[in-house]
Design a protein around this motif. Structure first.
Motif, PDB file in Angstrom:
ATOM      1  N   LYS A 337       0.806  -1.216   0.000  1.00  7.97           N
ATOM      2  CA  LYS A 337       0.000   0.000   0.000  1.00  7.97           C
ATOM      3  C   LYS A 337       0.844   1.273   0.000  1.00  7.97           C
ATOM      4  O   LYS A 337       0.304   2.378  -0.002  1.00  7.97           O
ATOM      5  CB  LYS A 337      -0.934   0.002   1.216  1.00  7.97           C
ATOM      6  CG  LYS A 337      -2.045  -1.044   1.164  1.00  7.97           C
ATOM      7  CD  LYS A 337      -2.838  -1.047   2.460  1.00  7.97           C
ATOM      8  CE  LYS A 337      -3.987  -2.053   2.406  1.00  7.97           C
ATOM      9  NZ  LYS A 337      -5.063  -1.611   1.484  1.00  7.97           N
ATOM     10  N   GLY A 338       2.173   1.119   0.054  1.00  2.77           N
ATOM     11  CA  GLY A 338       3.052   2.285  -0.008  1.00  2.77           C
ATOM     12  C   GLY A 338       3.554   2.795   1.314  1.00  2.77           C
ATOM     13  O   GLY A 338       4.200   3.854   1.369  1.00  2.77           O
ATOM     14  N   HIS A 339       3.287   2.077   2.384  1.00  4.40           N
ATOM     15  CA  HIS A 339       3.825   2.466   3.682  1.00  4.40           C
ATOM     16  C   HIS A 339       5.282   2.006   3.793  1.00  4.40           C
ATOM     17  O   HIS A 339       5.745   1.179   3.008  1.00  4.40           O
ATOM     18  CB  HIS A 339       2.996   1.861   4.808  1.00  4.40           C
ATOM     19  CG  HIS A 339       1.554   2.289   4.795  1.00  4.40           C
ATOM     20  ND1 HIS A 339       1.130   3.490   5.292  1.00  4.40           N
ATOM     21  CD2 HIS A 339       0.443   1.661   4.304  1.00  4.40           C
ATOM     22  CE1 HIS A 339      -0.185   3.598   5.134  1.00  4.40           C
ATOM     23  NE2 HIS A 339      -0.629   2.491   4.542  1.00  4.40           N
ATOM     24  N   GLN A 340       5.976   2.534   4.775  1.00  5.68           N
ATOM     25  CA  GLN A 340       7.365   2.158   5.019  1.00  5.68           C
ATOM     26  C   GLN A 340       7.430   1.254   6.245  1.00  5.68           C
ATOM     27  O   GLN A 340       6.697   1.456   7.215  1.00  5.68           O
ATOM     28  CB  GLN A 340       8.222   3.404   5.261  1.00  5.68           C
ATOM     29  CG  GLN A 340       9.701   3.119   5.453  1.00  5.68           C
ATOM     30  CD  GLN A 340      10.499   4.379   5.778  1.00  5.68           C
ATOM     31  OE1 GLN A 340       9.927   5.369   6.217  1.00  5.68           O
ATOM     32  NE2 GLN A 340      11.791   4.341   5.554  1.00  5.68           N
ATOM     33  N   VAL A 341       8.296   0.258   6.197  1.00  6.99           N
ATOM     34  CA  VAL A 341       8.549  -0.607   7.342  1.00  6.99           C
ATOM     35  C   VAL A 341      10.042  -0.543   7.645  1.00  6.99           C
ATOM     36  O   VAL A 341      10.870  -0.701   6.746  1.00  6.99           O
ATOM     37  CB  VAL A 341       8.122  -2.062   7.071  1.00  6.99           C
ATOM     38  CG1 VAL A 341       8.404  -2.936   8.295  1.00  6.99           C
ATOM     39  CG2 VAL A 341       6.636  -2.120   6.717  1.00  6.99           C
ATOM     40  N   ALA A 342      10.383  -0.296   8.897  1.00  8.03           N
ATOM     41  CA  ALA A 342      11.776  -0.075   9.272  1.00  8.03           C
ATOM     42  C   ALA A 342      12.129  -0.866  10.521  1.00  8.03           C
ATOM     43  O   ALA A 342      11.252  -1.368  11.237  1.00  8.03           O
ATOM     44  CB  ALA A 342      12.026   1.419   9.502  1.00  8.03           C
ATOM     45  N   ASN A 396      13.688   2.117   0.450  1.00  2.91           N
ATOM     46  CA  ASN A 396      13.276   2.724   1.712  1.00  2.91           C
ATOM     47  C   ASN A 396      14.517   3.028   2.530  1.00  2.91           C
ATOM     48  O   ASN A 396      15.402   2.185   2.650  1.00  2.91           O
ATOM     49  CB  ASN A 396      12.386   1.764   2.517  1.00  2.91           C
ATOM     50  CG  ASN A 396      11.129   1.388   1.776  1.00  2.91           C
ATOM     51  OD1 ASN A 396      10.136   2.069   1.874  1.00  2.91           O
ATOM     52  ND2 ASN A 396      11.193   0.311   1.005  1.00  2.91           N
ATOM     53  N   SER A 397      14.582   4.212   3.101  1.00  2.87           N
ATOM     54  CA  SER A 397      15.743   4.578   3.905  1.00  2.87           C
ATOM     55  C   SER A 397      15.849   3.682   5.120  1.00  2.87           C
ATOM     56  O   SER A 397      14.834   3.308   5.707  1.00  2.87           O
ATOM     57  CB  SER A 397      15.621   6.028   4.375  1.00  2.87           C
ATOM     58  OG  SER A 397      15.582   6.893   3.294  1.00  2.87           O
ATOM     59  N   LEU A 398      17.068   3.346   5.479  1.00  4.97           N
ATOM     60  CA  LEU A 398      17.268   2.550   6.677  1.00  4.97           C
ATOM     61  C   LEU A 398      17.051   3.426   7.900  1.00  4.97           C
ATOM     62  O   LEU A 398      17.721   4.422   8.095  1.00  4.97           O
ATOM     63  CB  LEU A 398      18.662   1.953   6.711  1.00  4.97           C
ATOM     64  CG  LEU A 398      18.911   1.111   7.954  1.00  4.97           C
ATOM     65  CD1 LEU A 398      17.938  -0.050   8.006  1.00  4.97           C
ATOM     66  CD2 LEU A 398      20.310   0.614   8.002  1.00  4.97           C
ATOM     67  N   ILE A 399      16.117   3.043   8.718  1.00  7.23           N
ATOM     68  CA  ILE A 399      15.751   3.818   9.895  1.00  7.23           C
ATOM     69  C   ILE A 399      15.634   2.861  11.069  1.00  7.23           C
ATOM     70  O   ILE A 399      15.077   1.776  10.934  1.00  7.23           O
ATOM     71  CB  ILE A 399      14.417   4.556   9.679  1.00  7.23           C
ATOM     72  CG1 ILE A 399      14.560   5.583   8.555  1.00  7.23           C
ATOM     73  CG2 ILE A 399      13.934   5.226  10.949  1.00  7.23           C
ATOM     74  CD1 ILE A 399      13.268   6.261   8.192  1.00  7.23           C
ATOM     75  N   VAL A 490       8.245   8.657   7.056  1.00  7.49           N
ATOM     76  CA  VAL A 490       9.392   9.287   7.700  1.00  7.49           C
ATOM     77  C   VAL A 490      10.510   9.558   6.694  1.00  7.49           C
ATOM     78  O   VAL A 490      11.113  10.634   6.704  1.00  7.49           O
ATOM     79  CB  VAL A 490       9.903   8.422   8.864  1.00  7.49           C
ATOM     80  CG1 VAL A 490      11.228   8.953   9.399  1.00  7.49           C
ATOM     81  CG2 VAL A 490       8.871   8.383   9.992  1.00  7.49           C
ATOM     82  N   ASP A 491      10.808   8.601   5.804  1.00  6.19           N
ATOM     83  CA  ASP A 491      11.891   8.842   4.850  1.00  6.19           C
ATOM     84  C   ASP A 491      11.560  10.009   3.932  1.00  6.19           C
ATOM     85  O   ASP A 491      12.447  10.786   3.546  1.00  6.19           O
ATOM     86  CB  ASP A 491      12.219   7.575   4.055  1.00  6.19           C
ATOM     87  CG  ASP A 491      11.030   7.011   3.287  1.00  6.19           C
ATOM     88  OD1 ASP A 491       9.878   7.367   3.610  1.00  6.19           O
ATOM     89  OD2 ASP A 491      11.255   6.200   2.372  1.00  6.19           O
TER      90      ASP A 491
END
Length: 502
Positions: A337-342, A396-399, A490-491
């Motif tokens: 769905k386009g969310h980020q998972v970190a 996705n940026s590493l967070i 966040v990214d």
């Protein structure tokens, strides 16, 4: 999940003045103890003068340092004051002691940019030293306050000097520093913490030789905006041994290596993760959502779909590996769905409080492996200037938000050993679900959220551990929109060039 107060939380606890100088004290943070004092570089007709050393704290007063500003504790750290020393009794890594430069304006360290932070202390060496940056407005009424710190591991910068005690039982500081009589060590009141008396033997006799412990840390090793510092702090304690601090200052040079100081030299500055408390993109806002209860996951997904917003989820690896939670399926759907998972650690401990670097490494490495195996996210793919996580063609940026918001030098350094230039994300908006969700006044979550938005915060932390928090999520989202802010991952709010287009 987070703790009630972290190193970078918006309020500190300050010691309350009690009649006895040796009383154990702690209490609420008080702004009225702060006022502006500033040392400036001076010039003469002959040219610029050398900037003198800046003495920050010799602990002559319980509530104020030598600059006239507040010094004190947070997270219920017990302390004991005597003129000339402050003894701290840490029990967990969130606890902190700050000594401040000012509060209602920005203090510039540029006149001392070539100097060294010099700390004279005894006892515990297992802690973090930080220089804390103020926010852009230099105001305690804006979020976050204080701003981001940069931190080093104290034990890497320790100089031990063994020297003969003088005839009168006192020791002098190194040549080139102001001579100061070392205060007499006294036993603390009864405590569950261990205590080591380094000055007297079992018979109460002073030894022929004493060992002084000092830190010399180049100011250049603290990578913050030196135009707007707010404090020096000590935190990240990962043992319970007390620490007795005598002096905090900036000095222009360090002793030469010699047999008496074990050939001490300054170590290199280790790579460290970039700590983030707020979004950098103008008019942006991001929700960082930690793991929660599986039964509320679908409600969170539905609300985000209905409100048409994207968020960043911080997944605990152990929960992903537990098939009974169904978190792997949930996060796979959120990624589509386009969310980020970190990353959010492997088992959710206070990582800075773990006793060994190997255990910190395990939290990082196992989390990375689980993200790869369960979600197909590669945490080692190197992009220009940083490392990101990739899922097919969606970078996705590493967070990594630290569990409980606990930040310290060891965790930041170890993360940077595995991944180049990672983001370590905390917050400037706290829903305070950890405090109010399971109480008779859950609506205080809304009050906390609205308050931090009004103070300028734009990066939120929340959980889906309680149905009240999930039920308030639509109101959180609409309040942010009413404030004219654009909600994103966040990214994206950090303007990561590898994040998806808005």
């Amino acid at each position: 999940m987070r703790s009630p107060l972290s190193l970078i939380a918006p309020a500190f606890a300050v010691a309350l003045l009690l009649p006895a100088a040796t009383s154990l004290v702690h209490g609420p943070y008080e702004l009225q103890h702060w006022f502006e004092t500033r040392h400036e570089r001076t010039k003469s007709a002959e040219g610029p003068r050398l900037t003198p050393s800046l003495v920050i704290d010799t602990f002559q007063d319980l509530l104020h340092n030598d600059l006239g500003f507040w010094h004190g504790t947070g997270e219920n750290l017990t302390l004991q004051h005597e003129p000339g020393s402050m003894r701290l009794f840490p029990t967990h890594p969130d606890q902190n002691f700050h000594t401040q430069f000012n509060a209602y304006g920005c203090f510039s360290l540029l006149p001392w940019q070539d100097h060294f932070l010099h700390v004279v202390f005894e006892g515990n060496e297992d802690f973090t030293v930080s220089l804390n940056e103020n926010n852009a407005e230099c105001s305690p009424n804006r979020a976050p306050f204080p701003g981001v710190p940069d931190s080093v591991q104290a034990s890497r910068y320790v100089m031990r000097t063994r020297e003969e005690s003088s005839d009168d039982g006192t020791d002098d500081w190194d040549e080139g520093f102001k001579l100061v009589q070392q205060p007499e060590m006294k036993k603390p009141p009864p405590t569950n913490n261990s205590y080591r008396d380094d000055v007297h033997d079992d018979n109460g006799q002073a030894p022929a030789y004493s060992e002084r412990t000092e830190l010399f840390i180049p100011l250049s090793h603290f990578r913050i905006n030196q135009h707007r510092v707010v404090s020096v702090s000590f935190s990240g304690f990962y043992t319970k041994e007390p620490i007795l601090i005598h002096r905090v200052e900036f000095v222009s040079n360090i002793p030469a290596p010699s047999p008496s100081n074990n050939q001490f030299t300054i170590p290199e500055k280790l790579p460290t993760g970039q700590l983030v408390l707020r979004c950098s993109r103008p008019n942006s806002f991001a929700f960082g959502i930690d793991d929660g209860q599986p039964q509320y996951a679908q409600d969170v997904m539905r609300i985000l779909d209905e409100e048409d917003v994207r968020a960043t989820f911080f997944a605990v690896a152990a929960g992903l590996r537990d098939s009974s939670t169904n978190f792997t399926t949930f996060y796979q759907e959120m990624l589509k769905k386009g969310h980020q998972v970190a990353l959010h650690s492997n088992t959710h401990p206070r990582m800075e409080g773990l006793p060994t670097l190997g255990q910190i490494d395990q939290e990082i490495v196992q989390s990375m492996l689980t993200m790869r195996d369960e979600l197909g996210i590669d945490c080692t793919s190197i992009f220009p200037h940083h490392v990101g996580m990739t899922l097919t063609k969606d970078p996705n940026s590493l967070i990594l938000p630290p569990p409980f918001g606990t930040v310290g030098a060891r965790m930041r350094q170890q993360l940077a050993q595995h991944i180049r230039n990672p983001y370590i994300v905390n917050w400037s908006v706290d829903v305070e679900d950890w405090l109010w969700a399971n109480t008779s006044t859950p609506e205080k979550q809304l009050e906390a959220f609205y308050r931090d938005i009004a103070r300028g915060g734009n990066l939120a932390v929340m959980h889906f551990l309680d149905p009240t928090t999930v039920a308030y999520l639509p109101q959180f989202i609409r309040h942010v929109r009413d404030a004219g802010l654009h909600i994103m991952r966040v990214d994206q709010c950090l303007e990561d060039p590898n994040s998806p287009n808005l």
